[in-house]
Enzyme design. Structure first.
Site, PDB file in Angstrom:
ATOM      1  N   GLU A 150       0.832  -1.213   0.000  1.00  0.00           N
ATOM      2  CA  GLU A 150       0.000   0.000   0.000  1.00  0.00           C
ATOM      3  C   GLU A 150       0.863   1.258   0.000  1.00  0.00           C
ATOM      4  O   GLU A 150       0.554   2.250  -0.665  1.00  0.00           O
ATOM      5  CB  GLU A 150      -0.937   0.011   1.216  1.00  0.00           C
ATOM      6  CG  GLU A 150      -1.947  -1.135   1.266  1.00  0.00           C
ATOM      7  CD  GLU A 150      -3.040  -1.044   0.221  1.00  0.00           C
ATOM      8  OE1 GLU A 150      -3.056  -0.068  -0.548  1.00  0.00           O
ATOM      9  OE2 GLU A 150      -3.883  -1.969   0.166  1.00  0.00           O
ATOM     10  N   ARG A 172       0.794   3.769  -3.262  1.00  0.00           N
ATOM     11  CA  ARG A 172       0.152   5.073  -3.025  1.00  0.00           C
ATOM     12  C   ARG A 172       1.183   6.180  -2.792  1.00  0.00           C
ATOM     13  O   ARG A 172       1.087   7.254  -3.378  1.00  0.00           O
ATOM     14  CB  ARG A 172      -0.787   4.993  -1.814  1.00  0.00           C
ATOM     15  CG  ARG A 172      -1.894   3.974  -1.998  1.00  0.00           C
ATOM     16  CD  ARG A 172      -2.903   4.013  -0.871  1.00  0.00           C
ATOM     17  NE  ARG A 172      -3.687   2.785  -0.828  1.00  0.00           N
ATOM     18  CZ  ARG A 172      -4.946   2.707  -0.461  1.00  0.00           C
ATOM     19  NH1 ARG A 172      -5.595   3.786  -0.081  1.00  0.00           N
ATOM     20  NH2 ARG A 172      -5.585   1.565  -0.445  1.00  0.00           N
ATOM     21  N   ASP A 201      -5.164  -9.829  -8.155  1.00  0.00           N
ATOM     22  CA  ASP A 201      -5.484  -8.953  -9.287  1.00  0.00           C
ATOM     23  C   ASP A 201      -4.283  -8.280  -9.952  1.00  0.00           C
ATOM     24  O   ASP A 201      -3.989  -8.487 -11.137  1.00  0.00           O
ATOM     25  CB  ASP A 201      -6.513  -7.884  -8.865  1.00  0.00           C
ATOM     26  CG  ASP A 201      -6.164  -7.183  -7.536  1.00  0.00           C
ATOM     27  OD1 ASP A 201      -5.142  -7.522  -6.907  1.00  0.00           O
ATOM     28  OD2 ASP A 201      -6.930  -6.283  -7.131  1.00  0.00           O
ATOM     29  N   GLU A 215     -11.871   0.815 -10.380  1.00  0.00           N
ATOM     30  CA  GLU A 215     -11.514  -0.103 -11.469  1.00  0.00           C
ATOM     31  C   GLU A 215     -12.369   0.059 -12.730  1.00  0.00           C
ATOM     32  O   GLU A 215     -11.855  -0.022 -13.856  1.00  0.00           O
ATOM     33  CB  GLU A 215     -11.562  -1.563 -10.987  1.00  0.00           C
ATOM     34  CG  GLU A 215     -10.456  -1.933 -10.011  1.00  0.00           C
ATOM     35  CD  GLU A 215     -10.666  -1.397  -8.600  1.00  0.00           C
ATOM     36  OE1 GLU A 215     -11.819  -1.024  -8.267  1.00  0.00           O
ATOM     37  OE2 GLU A 215      -9.694  -1.323  -7.829  1.00  0.00           O
ATOM     38  N   THR A 220      -0.699   0.655 -10.264  1.00  0.00           N
ATOM     39  CA  THR A 220      -2.027   0.137  -9.899  1.00  0.00           C
ATOM     40  C   THR A 220      -2.806   1.115  -9.020  1.00  0.00           C
ATOM     41  O   THR A 220      -3.962   0.868  -8.688  1.00  0.00           O
ATOM     42  CB  THR A 220      -1.911  -1.251  -9.235  1.00  0.00           C
ATOM     43  OG1 THR A 220      -3.201  -1.851  -9.182  1.00  0.00           O
ATOM     44  CG2 THR A 220      -1.287  -1.154  -7.855  1.00  0.00           C
TER      45      THR A 220
HETATM   46  C1  DMJ Z   1      -6.213   0.581  -4.965  1.00  0.00           C
HETATM   47  O1  DMJ Z   1      -5.449   0.746  -3.850  1.00  0.00           O
HETATM   48  C2  DMJ Z   1      -5.450  -0.072  -6.075  1.00  0.00           C
HETATM   49  O2  DMJ Z   1      -6.094   0.133  -7.279  1.00  0.00           O
HETATM   50  C3  DMJ Z   1      -5.252  -1.538  -5.854  1.00  0.00           C
HETATM   51  O3  DMJ Z   1      -4.629  -2.158  -6.939  1.00  0.00           O
HETATM   52  C4  DMJ Z   1      -6.577  -2.199  -5.625  1.00  0.00           C
HETATM   53  N1  DMJ Z   1      -7.334  -1.554  -4.595  1.00  0.00           N
HETATM   54  C5  DMJ Z   1      -7.459  -0.134  -4.592  1.00  0.00           C
HETATM   55  C6  DMJ Z   1      -8.621   0.419  -5.372  1.00  0.00           C
HETATM   56  O4  DMJ Z   1      -9.731  -0.331  -5.395  1.00  0.00           O
END
Ligand code: DMJ
Length: 693
Positions: free
Chosen positions: A323, A327, A456, A591, A680
């Site tokens: 995370e 982020r 994912d 998403e 992501t």
């Molecule tokens: C985000 O932190 C990122 O996109 C991660 O890959 C999946 N979860 C959240 C958003 O849903």
């Protein structure tokens, strides 16, 4: 003794069962006649009445029987893999979860994890589960345009003033309209400068607050979604209006954050307070590049000042490696690229070096948690496993950090993880289990395969690392291509009623027709691959999945997708999509709008923009909190009381609003997908230029 038998019934013997003599039927007819004459008048009347009733019943049921026979002979209801015809949702029937199913209490046996971890499949038997069998992908015709159903009704119940507690907030949902206090129109610039300096006319595009009459009409809206009527679609606003609507949404969210959570991780917009996860100003950092892209200079500058003066990573705090990487490290790196400001690279370097202890494990598969102040790392308390998606979705950021700093150690540790996973046994046609052990380096909890939570972004980063590195790392491409084949073979199915294509899960060889909203990243990733020369059928699948993700929104009464849906595999006229009570929440996730952005960029089909616009309107209607901020909600099926959760996830600003803005922008050079890969968490990082020859 047995009591003597009482003759209280009519006995008819039409022939002598013991007689085998052939009399050409004559004897039988005579015998019948004789028996008939022996009957009393009452008995004869009763027999005649019975025959008459049988005749009438036969005549009445004739049409429906023949209809059924006809249907069966056409095999309409039979599972027929050669049938490629689309079965549209019957007109006038709202294709949503029926109340009977919805209300039926389903015992929950399996654990549900928190929002960041996402759910692990519960073990309860599912009526729609079918045994595993070779899967054949059926390519349907595009779905016909569905009518707009008004399931979205009732005034927004989240938009309230006042400093109230959670409980009160849940109970006292006043039905009033947000007025964006403190966001006076006079403050808004008429001209907005985009990040590359192009001047954009800014016009007010948000919906005006409803009049008293409109409020009244909304209050009188049918209580049952089935009573809803069809309305003509509204006129689509233009690009400039939509871009400005996204800016408005951002400003509104930012106001809440600034007023009540400044410098903290997350805004709690209902209680007007904040939540702390790592204590790193998560929302502020996650939002930096979005502000830059949206041209929100003032907000950007004040955030930069906070980073300069307040942000310190020298803290005795455990952070989650994944995370924090996607982020914070990702946010700092992309902001460095957009602005060229050294401050952001310096901060990224500091953080990157503090995350490195996570990789000191027997297997070189990193621990999930690291103390960035003490330089220690550890797995979660209950296991020595790490989540597969977490250890394989930090590569874009660490590799880029090495390229920028010319310090190879960052790239080396994450490349080693990919090398280990590439050669690891236990994959299923390219599909990977959800956990990996930090001691042994082996997959653990094998047998569950999903494109949702915990797996994912492994798939997403295979493709994106290959793109980032200039399409030179063949192992990444090989793993990605194999995985997509595995998805098609084992996980892709279609619903019975409406032929919606979805990606389910495998649980120890059982197919589970369940899909997390998280899986809606996949259409975008597949489209990105196809755009870069990968097989055309990846794009076909992307188009189908995009439709399904769209349906996950429009079939809900609030127009917002739940966290998880289950699909109906039965060939029937029922609903395609089911939502279990525990799965009805919406966390403002990105998403679907992320994939809409990719799909629009590559196809220029404006329907993808319209779908995104509808989603933004639904966010505004059901999750916008008056005074500032947006909130996650508990129940996307209840437009009257969606149940605010009092939390604005940082990815709403970092991802959801950014992708919406890029979706509505007409400028393909605004973060060209041939020059950038998005991590992501939607932070754009440059595709590396080829090395000099
Ligand atoms: C985000 O932190 C990122 O996109 C991660 O890959 C999946 N979860 C959240 C958003 O849903």
């Amino acid at each position: 003794m047995y009591p003597p038998s009482r003759k209280d019934f009519i006995s008819l013997t039409l022939s002598d069962p013991h007689s085998h003599a052939y009399t050409n039927g004559k004897h039988r007819r005579q015998s019948c006649l004789r028996k008939w004459k022996q009957l009393s008048r009452l008995q004869r009347s009763l027999v005649l009445l019975l025959l008459a009733l049988l005749l009438i019943f036969g005549l009445l049921s004739y049409p429906s029987i023949t209809e059924q026979w006809g249907g069966l002979s056409d095999r309409e209801d039979w599972p027929d893999l050669t049938n490629r015809e689309l079965k549209p949702v019957p007109p006038g029937v709202k294709p949503v979860l029926g109340p009977a199913v919805d209300k039926a209490p389903v015992p929950v046996a399996g654990p549900h994890l928190g929002p960041h971890l996402g759910p692990v499949d519960d073990e309860r038997p599912d009526p729609a589960v079918e045994p595993i069998e070779p899967n054949i992908l059926i390519l349907p015709k595009p779905l016909p345009k569905k009518k707009t159903f008004i399931g979205k009704r009732g005034p927004p119940s989240l938009q309230r003033d006042g400093n109230v507690s959670d409980t009160v907030a849940g109970e006292k949902q006043e039905q009033e309209v947000v007025r964006d206090e403190g966001e006076g129109d006079e403050d808004k610039e008429k001209k907005i400068v985009s990040w590359r300096g192009a001047r954009i006319e800014a016009e007010q595009a948000t919906e005006p607050p409803p009049s008293a009459a409109e409020k009244e009409a909304a209050a009188a809206a049918p209580a049952n979604a089935a009573d809803a009527v069809t309305v003509p679609p509204e006129v689509s606003p233009g690009e400039v209006d939509r871009l400005e609507a996204v800016r408005d949404a951002f400003r509104h969210a930012w106001k809440g954050y600034k007023d009540h959570a400044w410098g903290h991780d997350e805004l709690k917009p209902i209680s007007k307070s904040f939540g702390e996860w790592f204590g790193l100003g998560l929302t502020l950092i996650d939002s930096l590049d979005t502000m830059w892209i949206l041209g929100l200079k003032e907000e950007f500058e004040e955030s930069k000042a906070w980073i300069e003066k307040e942000l310190s990573f020298n803290k005795n705090v455990d952070v989650n490696l994944f995370e924090t990487t996607i982020r914070v490290l990702g946010g700092l790196l992309s902001t460095y690229h957009l602005t060229g400001d050294q401050l952001f690279l310096d901060k990224a370097k500091d953080l990157g070096s503090r995350l490195m202890p996570a990789f000191k494990t027997p297997s070189k598969i990193p621990f999930s948690d690291v103390n960035i102040g003490k330089g220690t790392a550890h797995p979660p308390r209950w296991t020595s496993d790490s989540t597969l998606a977490e250890v394989t979705s930090i590569q874009l950021e660490f590799r880029e950090l090495s390229r920028l700093t010319q310090e190879p150690q960052y790239q080396e540790v994450v490349n080693e993880v990919m090398r280990l996973v590439h050669q690891l046994p236990g994959k299923h046609d390219g599909l990977v289990p959800m956990f990996i052990n930090t001691n042994s380096g082996q997959f653990s909890h094998k047998g569950v395969f999903t494109l949702g939570a915990r797996a994912d972004s492994y798939y997403e980063y295979l493709l994106k690392q290959w793109l980032q590195g200039g399409k030179t790392e063949d192992d990444l491409l090989e793993d990605y291509l194999q995985a997509v084949e595995g998805v098609k073979k084992h996980l892709v199915r279609q619903t019975g009623p409406g032929r919606l294509t979805f990606v389910g899960e495998l649980n120890h060889n059982r197919f589970i027709p369940k899909m997390d909203h998280l899986v809606c990243f996949l259409p975008g990733t597949l489209a990105l691959g196809a755009h870069n020369g990968l097989p055309g059928d990846h794009m076909d699948l992307a188009v189908q999945l995009m439709e399904t993700c769209h349906q996950m929104y429009v079939q809900m009464e609030t127009g917002l997708s739940p966290e998880i849906v289950h699909f109906n595999l039965q060939a029937s006229d029922g609903n395609d999509v089911f939502v279990k009570p525990a799965d009805r929440h919406n966390l403002l996730r990105p998403e679907t709008v992320e994939s809409l952005f990719y799909m629009y960029r590559f196809t220029k089909d404006t329907k993808f923009r319209d779908w995104g616009w509808e989603i933004l309107q639904s966010f505004n209607k059901y999750t916008k909190v008056s005074g500032g901020g947006y909130t996650s909600i508990n129940n996307v099926r209840d437009p009257v009381n969606p149940g605010p959760r009092d939390k604005m996830e940082s990815f709403f600003l970092g991802e959801t609003l950014k992708y919406l803005y890029l979706l509505f922008s007409d400028d393909p050079e605004l973060l060209s997908l041939d020059k950038y890969v998005f991590n992501t968490e939607a932070h754009p990082l440059p595709i590396w230029p080829p090395p000099p020859k």
